[in-house]
Scaffold this motif. Structure first.
Motif, PDB file in Angstrom:
ATOM      1  N   LEU A 173       0.840  -1.190  -0.157  1.00 15.21           N
ATOM      2  CA  LEU A 173      -0.155  -0.102  -0.081  1.00 15.21           C
ATOM      3  C   LEU A 173       0.627   1.193  -0.164  1.00 15.21           C
ATOM      4  CD1 LEU A 173      -2.542  -0.981   2.624  1.00 15.21           C
ATOM      5  CD2 LEU A 173      -2.712  -1.696   0.302  1.00 15.21           C
ATOM      6  N   THR A 174       0.532   2.257  -0.783  1.00 13.84           N
ATOM      7  CA  THR A 174       0.911   3.542  -0.690  1.00 13.84           C
ATOM      8  C   THR A 174       0.431   4.616   0.117  1.00 13.84           C
ATOM      9  OG1 THR A 174       1.926   3.137  -2.849  1.00 13.84           O
ATOM     10  CG2 THR A 174       1.979   5.535  -2.212  1.00 13.84           C
ATOM     11  N   ILE A 175       0.884   4.731   1.301  1.00 13.26           N
ATOM     12  CA  ILE A 175       0.338   5.619   2.391  1.00 13.26           C
ATOM     13  C   ILE A 175       0.205   7.047   1.760  1.00 13.26           C
ATOM     14  CG2 ILE A 175       0.522   6.546   4.720  1.00 13.26           C
ATOM     15  CD1 ILE A 175       1.559   3.993   5.403  1.00 13.26           C
ATOM     16  N   THR A 176      -0.754   7.838   1.565  1.00 14.81           N
ATOM     17  CA  THR A 176      -0.866   9.135   1.405  1.00 14.81           C
ATOM     18  C   THR A 176      -1.308  10.052   2.449  1.00 14.81           C
ATOM     19  OG1 THR A 176      -3.181   8.929   0.440  1.00 14.81           O
ATOM     20  CG2 THR A 176      -1.710   8.260  -1.112  1.00 14.81           C
ATOM     21  N   ASP A 177      -1.884   9.716   3.367  1.00 15.63           N
ATOM     22  CA  ASP A 177      -1.835  10.376   4.741  1.00 15.63           C
ATOM     23  C   ASP A 177      -2.338   9.515   5.833  1.00 15.63           C
ATOM     24  OD1 ASP A 177      -2.460  12.687   6.394  1.00 15.63           O
ATOM     25  OD2 ASP A 177      -4.581  13.000   5.719  1.00 15.63           O
ATOM     26  N   GLN A 178      -1.692   9.823   7.182  1.00 14.36           N
ATOM     27  CA  GLN A 178      -1.778   9.119   8.157  1.00 14.36           C
ATOM     28  C   GLN A 178      -1.873  10.143   9.428  1.00 14.36           C
ATOM     29  OE1 GLN A 178       1.309   6.528   8.311  1.00 14.36           O
ATOM     30  NE2 GLN A 178       3.030   8.141   8.131  1.00 14.36           N
ATOM     31  N   ARG A 179      -2.565   9.382  10.555  1.00 11.10           N
ATOM     32  CA  ARG A 179      -2.490  10.048  11.925  1.00 11.10           C
ATOM     33  C   ARG A 179      -2.305   9.080  12.780  1.00 11.10           C
ATOM     34  NH1 ARG A 179      -7.582  12.378  12.358  1.00 11.10           N
ATOM     35  NH2 ARG A 179      -8.430  10.412  13.462  1.00 11.10           N
ATOM     36  N   PHE A 180      -1.684   8.989  14.028  1.00  9.72           N
ATOM     37  CA  PHE A 180      -1.433   8.222  15.038  1.00  9.72           C
ATOM     38  C   PHE A 180      -1.733   8.918  16.131  1.00  9.72           C
ATOM     39  CE2 PHE A 180       1.627   6.645  11.709  1.00  9.72           C
ATOM     40  CZ  PHE A 180       1.192   5.404  11.461  1.00  9.72           C
ATOM     41  N   SER A 181      -2.796   8.256  17.024  1.00 11.51           N
ATOM     42  CA  SER A 181      -3.485   8.810  18.182  1.00 11.51           C
ATOM     43  C   SER A 181      -4.142   7.623  18.818  1.00 11.51           C
ATOM     44  CB  SER A 181      -4.203   9.852  18.166  1.00 11.51           C
ATOM     45  OG  SER A 181      -5.399   9.879  17.279  1.00 11.51           O
ATOM     46  N   GLU A 182      -4.895   7.754  19.641  1.00 12.72           N
ATOM     47  CA  GLU A 182      -5.925   6.864  20.265  1.00 12.72           C
ATOM     48  C   GLU A 182      -6.522   6.019  18.927  1.00 12.72           C
ATOM     49  OE1 GLU A 182      -8.460   7.005  23.481  1.00 12.72           O
ATOM     50  OE2 GLU A 182      -6.655   8.284  24.437  1.00 12.72           O
ATOM     51  N   ASP A 183      -7.423   6.941  18.130  1.00  8.57           N
ATOM     52  CA  ASP A 183      -7.946   6.375  17.002  1.00  8.57           C
ATOM     53  C   ASP A 183      -6.934   6.884  15.865  1.00  8.57           C
ATOM     54  OD1 ASP A 183     -10.396   5.347  18.074  1.00  8.57           O
ATOM     55  OD2 ASP A 183     -11.156   7.290  18.443  1.00  8.57           O
ATOM     56  N   CYS A 184      -6.472   5.967  15.042  1.00 12.60           N
ATOM     57  CA  CYS A 184      -5.487   6.013  14.009  1.00 12.60           C
ATOM     58  C   CYS A 184      -6.153   6.011  12.789  1.00 12.60           C
ATOM     59  CB  CYS A 184      -4.435   5.148  14.151  1.00 12.60           C
ATOM     60  SG  CYS A 184      -3.742   5.097  15.612  1.00 12.60           S
ATOM     61  N   PHE A 185      -5.553   6.845  11.876  1.00 13.31           N
ATOM     62  CA  PHE A 185      -6.101   6.193  10.201  1.00 13.31           C
ATOM     63  C   PHE A 185      -4.808   6.481   9.341  1.00 13.31           C
ATOM     64  CE2 PHE A 185      -6.287  11.014   9.753  1.00 13.31           C
ATOM     65  CZ  PHE A 185      -6.087  11.020   8.171  1.00 13.31           C
ATOM     66  N   ILE A 186      -5.229   5.687   8.206  1.00 14.24           N
ATOM     67  CA  ILE A 186      -3.952   5.631   7.310  1.00 14.24           C
ATOM     68  C   ILE A 186      -5.126   5.746   5.956  1.00 14.24           C
ATOM     69  CG2 ILE A 186      -2.722   4.300   5.965  1.00 14.24           C
ATOM     70  CD1 ILE A 186      -1.439   3.154   8.325  1.00 14.24           C
ATOM     71  N   GLU A 187      -4.613   6.744   5.132  1.00 11.38           N
ATOM     72  CA  GLU A 187      -5.439   6.758   3.848  1.00 11.38           C
ATOM     73  C   GLU A 187      -4.190   6.206   2.786  1.00 11.38           C
ATOM     74  OE1 GLU A 187      -7.841  10.321   2.272  1.00 11.38           O
ATOM     75  OE2 GLU A 187      -5.704  10.373   0.939  1.00 11.38           O
ATOM     76  N   ALA A 188      -4.723   5.096   1.899  1.00  6.51           N
ATOM     77  CA  ALA A 188      -3.591   4.385   1.123  1.00  6.51           C
ATOM     78  C   ALA A 188      -4.346   4.233  -0.200  1.00  6.51           C
ATOM     79  CB  ALA A 188      -3.178   3.133   1.898  1.00  6.51           C
ATOM     80  N   GLU A 189      -3.253   4.152  -1.066  1.00  4.08           N
ATOM     81  CA  GLU A 189      -3.555   3.643  -2.578  1.00  4.08           C
ATOM     82  C   GLU A 189      -3.201   2.177  -2.651  1.00  4.08           C
ATOM     83  OE1 GLU A 189      -2.058   6.230  -5.381  1.00  4.08           O
ATOM     84  OE2 GLU A 189      -3.455   7.740  -4.853  1.00  4.08           O
ATOM     85  N   PHE A 190      -3.703   1.195  -3.334  1.00  2.00           N
ATOM     86  CA  PHE A 190      -3.544   0.033  -3.498  1.00  2.00           C
ATOM     87  C   PHE A 190      -3.884  -0.214  -5.061  1.00  2.00           C
ATOM     88  CE2 PHE A 190      -8.115   0.294  -2.029  1.00  2.00           C
ATOM     89  CZ  PHE A 190      -8.403  -0.797  -3.200  1.00  2.00           C
ATOM     90  N   ARG A 191      -2.978  -1.429  -5.645  1.00  5.41           N
ATOM     91  CA  ARG A 191      -3.269  -1.802  -7.040  1.00  5.41           C
ATOM     92  C   ARG A 191      -4.672  -2.601  -7.148  1.00  5.41           C
ATOM     93  NH1 ARG A 191       0.976  -4.020  -5.648  1.00  5.41           N
ATOM     94  NH2 ARG A 191       0.504  -6.104  -6.523  1.00  5.41           N
ATOM     95  N   LEU A 192      -5.266  -2.311  -7.974  1.00  6.34           N
ATOM     96  CA  LEU A 192      -6.474  -2.994  -8.243  1.00  6.34           C
ATOM     97  C   LEU A 192      -6.397  -4.319  -8.158  1.00  6.34           C
ATOM     98  CD1 LEU A 192      -9.462  -2.017  -9.237  1.00  6.34           C
ATOM     99  CD2 LEU A 192      -9.003  -2.228 -11.393  1.00  6.34           C
ATOM    100  N   ALA A 193      -5.229  -5.037  -9.068  1.00 13.11           N
ATOM    101  CA  ALA A 193      -4.956  -6.558  -8.807  1.00 13.11           C
ATOM    102  C   ALA A 193      -5.124  -7.146  -7.548  1.00 13.11           C
ATOM    103  CB  ALA A 193      -3.785  -6.751  -9.589  1.00 13.11           C
ATOM    104  N   VAL A 194      -4.765  -6.203  -6.480  1.00 12.99           N
ATOM    105  CA  VAL A 194      -5.073  -6.721  -5.085  1.00 12.99           C
ATOM    106  C   VAL A 194      -6.360  -6.545  -4.279  1.00 12.99           C
ATOM    107  CG1 VAL A 194      -2.595  -6.893  -5.057  1.00 12.99           C
ATOM    108  CG2 VAL A 194      -3.601  -4.910  -3.811  1.00 12.99           C
TER     109      VAL A 194
END
Length: 75
Positions: free
Chosen positions: A30-51
């Motif tokens: 996955l290619t991470i395009t945005d992220q935040r780490f705290s109690e509630d975390c998130f990662i915005e990521a791109e992935f290849r359609l094939a997977v």
């Protein structure tokens, strides 16, 4: 150069699920395009359609084993 078709998803998760999320990032390249780490975390990521199918199957599997991970619908 062959261009890969990609989609994007946002993974929202409890901090305790960080190891599982990092494994998803590594295993599915996955290619991470945005992220935040705290109690509630998130990662915005791109992935290849094939997977896409394998990735979301794996997300469902880790959810069933108790990891608090929520994935947005791919776009």
């Amino acid at each position: 150069e062959e261009r890969q078709v990609t989609k994007r998803t946002t993974l929202t998760y409890d901090y305790t699920a960080t190891p599982e999320v990092m494994r998803l990032v590594k295993d599915f390249d996955l290619t991470i395009t945005d992220q935040r780490f705290s109690e509630d975390c998130f990662i915005e990521a791109e992935f290849r359609l094939a997977v896409e199918v394998a990735l979301f199957d794996k997300i469902r599997f880790v959810q069933q084993t108790g990891s608090k991970i929520v994935a947005s619908d791919p776009q």
